[in-house]
Design a protein around this motif. Structure first.
Motif, PDB file in Angstrom:
ATOM      1  N   GLU A   9       1.320  -1.280 -15.748  1.00  0.00           N
ATOM      2  CA  GLU A   9       0.003  -1.903 -15.904  1.00  0.00           C
ATOM      3  C   GLU A   9      -0.410  -1.961 -17.383  1.00  0.00           C
ATOM      4  O   GLU A   9      -1.020  -2.942 -17.822  1.00  0.00           O
ATOM      5  CB  GLU A   9      -1.026  -1.136 -15.073  1.00  0.00           C
ATOM      6  CG  GLU A   9      -0.816  -1.328 -13.570  1.00  0.00           C
ATOM      7  CD  GLU A   9      -1.578  -0.322 -12.725  1.00  0.00           C
ATOM      8  OE1 GLU A   9      -2.312   0.513 -13.319  1.00  0.00           O
ATOM      9  OE2 GLU A   9      -1.440  -0.339 -11.488  1.00  0.00           O
ATOM     10  N   THR A  52       3.504  -7.522  -6.469  1.00  0.00           N
ATOM     11  CA  THR A  52       2.520  -6.476  -6.700  1.00  0.00           C
ATOM     12  C   THR A  52       3.174  -5.383  -7.553  1.00  0.00           C
ATOM     13  O   THR A  52       4.389  -5.377  -7.767  1.00  0.00           O
ATOM     14  CB  THR A  52       2.046  -5.866  -5.378  1.00  0.00           C
ATOM     15  OG1 THR A  52       3.162  -5.224  -4.737  1.00  0.00           O
ATOM     16  CG2 THR A  52       1.500  -6.949  -4.451  1.00  0.00           C
ATOM     17  N   THR A  53       2.353  -4.438  -8.023  1.00  0.00           N
ATOM     18  CA  THR A  53       2.885  -3.340  -8.825  1.00  0.00           C
ATOM     19  C   THR A  53       3.940  -2.561  -8.048  1.00  0.00           C
ATOM     20  O   THR A  53       5.013  -2.240  -8.572  1.00  0.00           O
ATOM     21  CB  THR A  53       1.746  -2.396  -9.255  1.00  0.00           C
ATOM     22  OG1 THR A  53       0.818  -3.108 -10.068  1.00  0.00           O
ATOM     23  CG2 THR A  53       2.292  -1.198 -10.027  1.00  0.00           C
ATOM     24  N   GLU A  54       3.655  -2.273  -6.781  1.00  0.00           N
ATOM     25  CA  GLU A  54       4.607  -1.529  -5.952  1.00  0.00           C
ATOM     26  C   GLU A  54       5.900  -2.317  -5.758  1.00  0.00           C
ATOM     27  O   GLU A  54       7.001  -1.769  -5.867  1.00  0.00           O
ATOM     28  CB  GLU A  54       3.995  -1.197  -4.595  1.00  0.00           C
ATOM     29  CG  GLU A  54       4.937  -0.401  -3.694  1.00  0.00           C
ATOM     30  CD  GLU A  54       4.311  -0.033  -2.358  1.00  0.00           C
ATOM     31  OE1 GLU A  54       5.037   0.460  -1.486  1.00  0.00           O
ATOM     32  OE2 GLU A  54       3.085  -0.250  -2.201  1.00  0.00           O
ATOM     33  N   GLU A  55       5.777  -3.613  -5.487  1.00  0.00           N
ATOM     34  CA  GLU A  55       6.967  -4.444  -5.285  1.00  0.00           C
ATOM     35  C   GLU A  55       7.798  -4.539  -6.558  1.00  0.00           C
ATOM     36  O   GLU A  55       9.030  -4.539  -6.503  1.00  0.00           O
ATOM     37  CB  GLU A  55       6.551  -5.843  -4.809  1.00  0.00           C
ATOM     38  CG  GLU A  55       6.005  -5.861  -3.388  1.00  0.00           C
ATOM     39  CD  GLU A  55       5.417  -7.211  -3.014  1.00  0.00           C
ATOM     40  OE1 GLU A  55       5.212  -7.462  -1.814  1.00  0.00           O
ATOM     41  OE2 GLU A  55       5.134  -8.017  -3.950  1.00  0.00           O
TER      42      GLU A  55
END
Length: 489
Positions: free
Chosen positions: A266, A282-285
């Motif tokens: 981020e 997304t951040t997780e992906e």
């Protein structure tokens, strides 16, 4: 007189023709025995080495498929969605999986904690710029409290303990570190270790500067060391290439590693938003995109069935890699010998059937009057055919028995001359996978043994006698077409 006795007398009374047939079968039998010995040895070494390679499967990006897609699609989007934690758990719940693990990676830094230096060419180190004292460390998450690297024998616990399930589930700030790291920084189990997660960016004058920073303090719960190289491989570059790779590794629960990886990602997105304009993950992906889960299977024989079951369910551009895949890269000489033996065996069997058939027919033509007498006296054609087959089988059994031993020695001599290890120490070294075995081409050649076994002897006699029986098909046709009346006139 029964047909067996008649066949025996026919063999011993026609010594010249029996000897010719014996020598012919002996020579052809040597070729078949040699080729078959090499084939059996190749199969045995493949089974042995694949078992020693273990039963580990990993899921990772298929770089070959990605490169192929890039060549055909200039607008290729690198936002590849990988496996989620739920996907990994689902695959890990299959019956053939003993346990599974996956690791989320993050990088932490320090101005006071030192790196362990290494001269090993296989261990990558970030070279500091002039005047830079900051060290960088790999923070690797774990899902298996017992630590898969320890379970698979890549590292061993030397002091303290491994994680417990509650620490992994809750994401406690605890770490395991290497003995060299602890010694370099004068640390002990139970000490607190503080590292920094630093976001860097470009200043107005173009120099790199720290933009964001947060400290993370861990409790050291255990230490480990890399497994020592086996004595026989202490001078083997393949075995030593990655020694020392874990010296600056810090193990922690996945939740901790994820938080640090997400903080860094981020922060990087804020500093360089133009690089993420088309980002759809997304951040997780994004973080999970580069995670390669590890599955320890119950048995090496489950490897291919696991691959067949899981491969179709994977996202695009992902594939299953297994520990046995390394066999293809380290068994070049054995596979070449096996291919040569297969071709030789097919040619030898075909030639044996053809040559024996012609020789037997020529011998029977000289016995046409004898066969006509048998038939005119009322002997059934089937019994006459059976007598000929028994005669050939008697001689064939003796010839095959002699060729069984000499053919085996022939295979040993041929193998020892052709199967030489490469002079290049890097030849046969499989693409690096830390859970792969350290077996190399030399181990394959050492495991390759041409020897007489009950299974080999039984199969050789089965093949040899079957070929001999097949060689009597043409003579059988010759006998059934004989007309006893014309012969006796």
């Amino acid at each position: 007189m029964n047909h067996f006795k008649r066949a025996w007398l026919s063999v011993i009374r026609r010594k010249g023709k029996s000897l010719i047939l014996l020598v012919l079968i002996f020579v052809l039998g040597n070729v078949i025995a040699g080729a078959f010995s090499i084939q059996q040895a190749s199969k045995n070494v493949e089974k042995t080495i694949k078992y020693q390679l273990g039963s580990i499967a990993t899921i990772a990006l298929d770089n070959d498929a990605i490169m192929k897609e890039m060549e055909t699609n200039p607008d290729f989007d690198f936002s590849i969605k990988g496996l989620s934690v739920k996907d990994i758990e689902t695959i890990g719940a299959t019956d053939s999986v003993k346990y599974y693990d996956y690791s989320i990676m993050a990088t932490l830094q320090s101005d006071t904690i030192k790196n362990v230096e290494s001269n090993n060419p296989g261990v990558l180190r970030q070279s500091p710029t002039e005047g830079q004292q900051r060290s960088m460390f790999e923070l690797r998450g774990i899902n298996n409290p017992n630590v898969t690297l320890i379970t698979e024998g890549k590292i061993s616990l030397t002091n303290g303990r491994v994680f417990n399930a509650d620490e992994v589930k809750a994401g406690k700030l605890v770490v395991m570190a290497s003995e060299p790291f602890m010694k370099e920084n004068n640390l002990s189990v139970g000490d607190m270790l503080t590292l920094s997660n630093i976001i860097t960016g470009s200043s107005e004058n173009g120099e790199m500067t720290d933009v964001e920073k947060r400290d993370v303090t861990f409790e050291i719960i255990g230490t480990f060391t890399s497994e020592t190289i086996k004595e026989k491989k202490e001078n083997d570059i393949n075995a030593q290439f990655f020694q020392g790779q874990y010296d600056n590794l810090l193990l922690t629960p996945n939740k901790v590693a994820y938080e640090e990886a997400a903080y860094a990602l981020e922060g990087f997105q804020k500093q360089y938003p133009e690089m993420f304009e088309n980002q759809t993950l997304t951040t997780e992906e994004f973080i999970m995109q580069y995670v390669s889960p590890v599955f320890a299977l119950n048995d090496p024989k489950d490897v291919e069935s696991f691959r067949a079951a899981v491969d179709p369910t994977l996202p695009k551009f992902y594939k299953v890699n297994t520990s046995s895949d390394a066999y293809d890269s380290i068994a070049g000489p054995v596979k070449a010998m096996d291919s040569m033996a297969q071709i030789t065996l097919i040619v030898a069997v075909s030639a044996t059937i053809l040559i024996l058939s012609l020789v037997i027919v020529l011998f029977l033509r000289d016995r046409k009057h004898e066969l006509g007498v048998y038939l005119s006296l009322g002997d059934r054609r089937g019994r006459v055919v059976g007598q000929i087959v028994m005669e050939v089988m008697m001689v064939a059994f003796v010839g095959l028995t002699l060729s069984l031993v000499t053919g085996n020695y022939l295979a040993k001599g041929l193998s020892s001359n052709l199967m030489k290890p490469s002079d290049d120490p890097m030849f046969g070294m499989p693409m690096y996978n830390e859970f792969a075995s350290d077996l190399n081409e030399g181990d394959v050649l050492e495991a390759y043994k041409v020897e007489l076994t009950p299974e080999y002897v039984g199969l050789f006699y089965l093949i040899g006698l079957s070929v001999t029986a097949a060689s009597t098909i043409v003579p059988t046709v010759y006998i059934t077409r004989l007309n006893p009346k014309k012969i006796m006139m």
